[in-house]
Design an enzyme around this catalytic site. Structure first.
Site, PDB file in Angstrom:
ATOM      1  NE  ARG A   1      -1.740  10.136   7.514  1.00 30.36           N
ATOM      2  CZ  ARG A   1      -2.029   9.007   6.930  1.00 30.36           C
ATOM      3  NH1 ARG A   1      -2.129   7.888   7.633  1.00 30.36           N
ATOM      4  NH2 ARG A   1      -2.222   8.939   5.629  1.00 30.36           N
TER       5      ARG A   1
ATOM      6  CG  ASP B   1      -1.931   1.039   1.291  1.00 34.08           C
ATOM      7  OD1 ASP B   1      -2.937   0.828   1.969  1.00 34.08           O
ATOM      8  OD2 ASP B   1      -1.747   2.093   0.668  1.00 34.08           O
TER       9      ASP B   1
ATOM     10  CE1 TYR C   1      -5.348   9.387  -4.904  1.00 33.24           C
ATOM     11  CE2 TYR C   1      -6.852  11.218  -4.554  1.00 33.24           C
ATOM     12  CZ  TYR C   1      -6.611   9.951  -5.036  1.00 33.24           C
ATOM     13  OH  TYR C   1      -7.615   9.260  -5.658  1.00 33.24           O
TER      14      TYR C   1
ATOM     15  CG  ASP D   1      -3.302   3.571  -2.243  1.00 37.34           C
ATOM     16  OD1 ASP D   1      -4.323   2.864  -2.298  1.00 37.34           O
ATOM     17  OD2 ASP D   1      -2.929   4.136  -1.204  1.00 37.34           O
ATOM     18  CD  GLU D   2      -5.719  -1.043  -0.776  1.00 35.24           C
ATOM     19  OE1 GLU D   2      -5.792  -1.857   0.144  1.00 35.24           O
ATOM     20  OE2 GLU D   2      -6.711  -0.526  -1.322  1.00 35.24           O
TER      21      GLU D   2
HETATM   22  N1  DCP Z   1      -8.815   8.740  -1.158  1.00 37.75           N
HETATM   23  C1  DCP Z   1      -9.849   9.576  -1.527  1.00 37.75           C
HETATM   24  N2  DCP Z   1     -10.948   9.678  -0.742  1.00 37.75           N
HETATM   25  C2  DCP Z   1     -11.027   9.000   0.383  1.00 37.75           C
HETATM   26  C3  DCP Z   1     -10.008   8.128   0.766  1.00 37.75           C
HETATM   27  C4  DCP Z   1      -8.883   8.019  -0.024  1.00 37.75           C
HETATM   28  O1  DCP Z   1      -9.764  10.208  -2.572  1.00 37.75           O
HETATM   29  N3  DCP Z   1     -12.081   9.166   1.131  1.00 37.75           N
HETATM   30  C5  DCP Z   1      -7.604   8.696  -2.004  1.00 37.75           C
HETATM   31  C6  DCP Z   1      -6.531   9.588  -1.411  1.00 37.75           C
HETATM   32  C7  DCP Z   1      -5.536   8.648  -0.823  1.00 37.75           C
HETATM   33  C8  DCP Z   1      -5.695   7.426  -1.681  1.00 37.75           C
HETATM   34  O2  DCP Z   1      -7.062   7.389  -2.039  1.00 37.75           O
HETATM   35  O3  DCP Z   1      -4.210   9.163  -0.875  1.00 37.75           O
HETATM   36  C9  DCP Z   1      -5.317   6.142  -0.976  1.00 37.75           C
HETATM   37  O4  DCP Z   1      -6.124   5.990   0.165  1.00 37.75           O
HETATM   38  P1  DCP Z   1      -5.603   5.283   1.471  1.00 37.75           P
HETATM   39  O5  DCP Z   1      -6.727   4.910   2.308  1.00 37.75           O
HETATM   40  O6  DCP Z   1      -4.633   4.208   1.105  1.00 37.75           O
HETATM   41  O7  DCP Z   1      -4.881   6.425   2.264  1.00 37.75           O
HETATM   42  P2  DCP Z   1      -3.513   7.109   2.021  1.00 37.75           P
HETATM   43  O8  DCP Z   1      -2.692   6.409   1.006  1.00 37.75           O
HETATM   44  O9  DCP Z   1      -3.724   8.563   1.787  1.00 37.75           O
HETATM   45  O10 DCP Z   1      -2.847   6.984   3.440  1.00 37.75           O
HETATM   46  P3  DCP Z   1      -2.241   5.689   4.140  1.00 37.75           P
HETATM   47  O11 DCP Z   1      -0.777   5.915   4.164  1.00 37.75           O
HETATM   48  O12 DCP Z   1      -2.843   5.703   5.499  1.00 37.75           O
HETATM   49  O13 DCP Z   1      -2.614   4.490   3.340  1.00 37.75           O
END
Ligand code: DCP
Length: 673
Positions: free
Chosen positions: A60, A18, A23, A120-121
């Site tokens: 964070r 992941d 973003y 992203d996974e």
């Molecule tokens: N995303 C979005 N709306 C949301 C949740 C996520 O557009 N409600 C997008 C932005 C994130 C991306 O999807 O960057 C990936 O979501 P993740 O849940 O994997 O979260 P992040 O990658 O941002 O953070 P983490 O490092 O906790 O995985």
């Protein structure tokens, strides 16, 4: 519905990778001055500073959360940099993120079977690579182990006050470990190396879980972030699941999880252990019961699908609060934007990957201003997908109208307006790769698109040959837990559902049971456009401009339905110019040929089977004559119409094959299952 699958082997090595604060990292790469600084990406809608959709780890630490809006984030972290998501067509444009995700996927795919689970996974099946490493260069034989591997978290491993990295090193190199742990150690080395490679080539850090199945790998990847990896040993599974809140488990975030909590007092996955398999089956049926029994023990046989491309495409937007859409005109305007975006992506998928989507689905969230039945959901509606922005838009509007009619029910007859749409999205699913040698289909869709949609960009670079170079396997949609993340992945709108909003995931079923195939015919559809009087001439216009036959299947895609089809086509050689050429040299009337045409079981069903052996590849194509809509036939070029009509005349069937080759170009494949 979860599917119970037994473990195929107890020593698979599966990783879930992941990308961290995805973003934000993409934006930091674009604007390097943001590196190391607190940053977040906000939605297009700028109300109260915009909703945060991704939060960097520096922010964070200062207490910024994804649930906040920009203004609130600034209060808790005044130095935060808020970057707005790119915008196109008045809504979020996720193209740069999708492309960045693809960069990572292409690196990870070098080491094993790779499944892109969301934007992203990625899941990786590293079993073969781990077995090979164990045979050739087992960890215990290594003189030194990279720092990145030593930073791994091994669940259940206790350093007892010793140096943690040293404890991990000992675990990785223990000579008397069982085979499964040795393979996990190899997996850890491989994944650490891949993560470093991703960093080197893309500048993105990612985190990973390494386990014996997908379920456990996914659980572990989020446990230690950012830029870390977590290993789930067999002996740690019980402890891991014991205290895991039931709703955190994939597929248990919705109704099933709630039922377990309220009806049976199951709050953690471990609580499931008190029930026998039979009991769980009594509660939820044989399949779900067994699935629950399995997950309580960390058993999951779900395979990593070799799929680097998304299972669906979507485009959506939210309209919160006062921006809710309250007139059909407003809905139509936004559907145009969403459908144009969807159409562009479908076209690009067709051209780059030679894939065709088969189902169009419309989802919406709605409210009625004076509503006793406030829990009623706007029904998702699906229909066969026709290529071309204008067609997609017409169909989406029809789906919307059908959904709204159902949603409003009797309320609609009495009231004008009084409804609002807070979320609108269109998605294309059942995406299937065109088999080799069917270049004419690509051409066909491209031409139709150009003819039908003046708003679509013209593209001269149409692939004439399809070489299927992309490794597309199992591209078809399925009802899997992965749909949950897929919505996050593929919905292009700002209203991309919150990842943890599992109830939102439950609603997302692209192949909804509520398929609406041409059921908009006939009935007068009266709706208000807000302040206008009801019904308006606009609505009547719409109704007349979208007659019933529009909702019937027109696209060649639609002429076939994939079940019980037996038409097999494979090409003799890759690079065959087209299926046309192939079929011209294979007459079904000849006994020597592999092409068979027959009438089956007294039904009016044409069963064409064309097989030729090619590098183990067998694709099945078929269609039923009685499923071919006359209006579809009328739209086809004259020579194709003639062929089809000759097929429909039983006596002439014997002769059809000679000239029938071009027909094949008009029907898409249904994959053999
Ligand atoms: N995303 C979005 N709306 C949301 C949740 C996520 O557009 N409600 C997008 C932005 C994130 C991306 O999807 O960057 C990936 O979501 P993740 O849940 O994997 O979260 P992040 O990658 O941002 O953070 P983490 O490092 O906790 O995985």
């Amino acid at each position: 519905m979860p599917i119970a699958r037994p473990e195929t082997s107890d020593s698979r090595i599966i990783a879930h990778v992941d990308i961290d604060c995805f973003y934000v990292q993409v934006e930091q790469r674009k604007q390097p001055h943001l590196r190391g600084k607190p940053a977040a990406v906000v939605q297009y809608n700028s109300w109260k500073g915009g909703g945060l959709i991704a939060v960097g780890y520096e922010a964070r630490k200062d207490g910024v959360k994804r649930s906040m809006r920009g203004d609130e984030a600034k209060k808790v972290c005044p130095q935060i940099h808020l970057v707005q998501v790119p915008v196109a067509r008045g809504k979020a444009d996720l193209t740069i993120y999708r492309n960045a995700g693809s960069e990572v996927v292409s690196i990870l795919a070098r080491k094993g079977r790779c499944e892109r689970a969301s934007i992203d996974e990625v899941y990786l099946d590293l079993t073969d690579a781990a077995e090979l490493m164990l045979k050739e260069t087992p960890p215990e034989s290594l003189e030194s182990i990279d720092e990145e591997v030593l930073k791994s978290h091994v669940l259940g491993l206790n350093s007892n006050g010793k140096d943690e990295k040293e404890t991990v090193r000992e675990w990785l190199q223990q000579g008397d470990a069982d085979h499964r742990d040795k393979l996990l150690a190899c997996g850890a080395l491989i994944v650490a190396e891949l993560r470093l490679q991703v960093l080197k080539e893309t500048e993105f850090t990612c985190s990973a879980g390494i386990a014996h199945n997908k379920m456990l790998a996914k659980l572990a990847s989020g446990m230690n972030k950012p830029a870390q990896q977590t290993i789930v040993t067999s002996s740690s599974v019980k402890g891991l699941l014991e205290t895991l809140p039931i709703k955190k488990m994939k597929q248990l975030g919705g109704k099933l999880g709630s039922s377990l909590q309220t009806d049976h007092g199951v709050n953690t996955v471990g609580d499931l252990l008190q029930f026998s398999e039979g009991k769980l089956q009594d509660f939820y049926g044989v399949n779900t019961g067994t699935w629950l029994w399995n997950i309580a023990r960390g058993i999951s046989g779900e395979e990593v699908e070799g799929r680097l491309l998304p299972k669906s495409h979507g485009s959506g937007k939210t309209f919160p609060g006062p921006s809710a859409l309250k007139t059909l005109t407003a809905v139509e305007k936004w559907l145009k934007e969403l459908c144009e975006e969807l159409s562009e992506r479908l076209q690009s998928d067709l051209e780059k990957n030679k894939r065709i989507a088969h189902t169009l689905t419309l989802h919406a969230n709605a409210y009625k201003s004076t509503d006793a039945d406030s829990h009623k959901k706007f029904p998702s509606k699906s229909c066969p997908l026709r290529y071309g922005a204008v067609k997609i838009q017409e169909d989406a509007l029809n789906l919307f109208q059908g959904g709204l009619r159902e949603y409003l029910g009797s309320y609609m007859g009495n009231e004008c307006g009084g409804w609002g749409i807070t979320n609108l999205s269109v998605s294309a699913s059942k995406i299937i790769a065109i088999p080799s040698g069917t270049s004419s289909i690509t051409k066909y869709f491209h031409c139709r698109d150009q003819l039908q949609s003046s708003s679509e960009p013209q593209n001269e670079n149409l692939p004439v040959e399809d070489d299927l170079s992309s490794p597309i396997i199992g591209a078809e949609s399925r009802h899997s837990p992965l749909h949950q993340t897929e919505q996050k992945d593929e919905c292009g709108g700002e209203g991309v559902p919150t990842v943890n909003d599992t109830s939102g995931f439950d609603q997302y079923e692209p192949e909804s049971k509520e398929e609406a195939r041409g059921d908009f015919a006939g009935e007068a559809f009266r709706l208000s456009t807000g302040a206008e009087s009801c019904p308006t001439s606009k609505h009547n216009e719409m109704k007349t401009s979208l007659p019933a036959k529009e909702m019937k299947m027109k696209c060649p895609n639609d002429v076939i339905r994939s079940n019980d089809r037996k038409r097999k086509i494979t090409t003799k050689e890759k690079g065959t110019s087209s299926i046309l050429k192939f079929l011209q040299s294979n007459s079904c009337s000849s006994s020597k040929q592999d092409t068979k045409c027959s009438s089956l079981g007294g039904q009016d069903q044409l069963d064409m089977v064309t097989t030729t052996q090619t590098s183990n590849r067998t694709d099945i194509w078929s269609y039923k004559v009685d499923e071919i809509d006359q209006s579809v036939v009328n739209e086809l070029p004259p020579e194709i119409q003639e062929e089809l009509r000759s097929l429909l005349r039983p006596k002439k069937r014997a002769n059809m094959s000679k000239d029938s080759s071009s027909i094949a170009n008009y029907f898409s494949p249904a994959k053999n299952k």
